[in-house]
Design an enzyme around this catalytic site. Sequence first.
Site, mmCIF file in Angstrom:
data_model
loop_
_atom_site.group_PDB
_atom_site.id
_atom_site.type_symbol
_atom_site.label_atom_id
_atom_site.label_comp_id
_atom_site.label_asym_id
_atom_site.label_seq_id
_atom_site.Cartn_x
_atom_site.Cartn_y
_atom_site.Cartn_z
ATOM 1 C CG ASP A 174 -5.049 6.877 -1.617
ATOM 2 O OD1 ASP A 174 -5.773 6.944 -0.613
ATOM 3 O OD2 ASP A 174 -5.294 6.131 -2.580
ATOM 4 C CG MET A 175 0.308 9.761 -3.378
ATOM 5 S SD MET A 175 0.794 10.325 -5.012
ATOM 6 C CE MET A 175 2.545 10.530 -4.777
#
Length: 402
Positions: A174-175
């Site tokens: 996600d990051m």
Amino acid sequence: MSNETPKLPLDGVRVLDLSRVLAGPMCAMALADLGAEVIKVEHPGRGDDTRDWGLRIGKTETAYFNSANRNKESICLDLGTADGQAIARDLAARSDIVIQNFKFGGAEKFGVGYEQLREANPKLIYCSISGYDRTGPEAARPGYDLVIQGEAGLTALNGERGQAPLKFGVAAVDMFTGMYATQAILAALFDRQRGGPGRHIEMALFDCGLMITAYYGLEALLLNEDPPKYGNAHPSIIPYGIFDAEDGPMVVAVGNNAQFDRFCRGVIDRPDLADDERFKTNLGRGKNRDALVPEIHAELKRRKRKDLLERLSAAGIPCGEVLGLLEALKSERAIEGGLVTEQPHPLAGSAHVLAPPYRFDGQRPPVRLPPPQLGQHTEAVLKQVLGLSPERLSELRAKGVL
């Protein structure tokens, strides 16, 4: 040096953040840190899912939510209503960038798909974040970080030899997806400044997860099998990893042959290892890893960490303590760098918020706005950006749109 905050690069750029959870909000927060005005749209009743994840701060925020939503304004808008959709389209028409990560087809269902918005705003930079390729057979599959970590082979490279698959400690896919999306948006924004068109940027969590495999992925293709796991050690540089001193763990990163020679002679007093033909080159040390590494572990374990760190530093060898997370956040390095801020909070009194990680002209950009309470800026934004009257706002609120 002036104490005035320098004008940030994205000052004057408006972002409509229709995303939730982590990848999209991280992308929008990065743009906000760079000076953009970011309007975060949330459902009136529940808001972003992460407002209910982890440790509570105040009434509507959590540590998880706060990690991805500094420097934003929050408005509540029910996109399931015609009025809500109309307001979102009006905001998009007055924005430079739109970010969304609805389930496949969701943006179009709510009237905020790219083709639906570009007619009124041809120069719009529109970023769609999904789990998988939006043109492929898995387009409708929802994307979850842990699932992608498994499918992209990331859990297969973590941990020690013989250990079961292991995820990263944070939602790395996600990051990284959020940061890759930021790169793409900035490139499109730069091109638009040169007279280029609006763009539809499409990001897939799986694509970004596969990119994170980096050199491990390329080695797997060369070997035609999974590379060995090395845990805290390095797959090709030795000694390079986490070692236990007598009184605590530390990082030792011997990066080349000259450093290895100094390490053996000046740090652990083992010139015999430096003179051993098996260990003189890094390729040799890799080939004879099992003979060398136990010797190094034993020598370091006999010495105090402070003494070792002093010796390593004197020898020009990268090294450091292994700190607990709280220790790192409260370290002199973090405090002096201004990386941890304390922001006022109307209910909790104050809340810790991490600062942006970069500097411009020697100064770190400030946390201009703490992570917002749910719907905190609804009326102010809709008055200022769309010019809605108090009467219209009251009407919309009575209908449940806001």
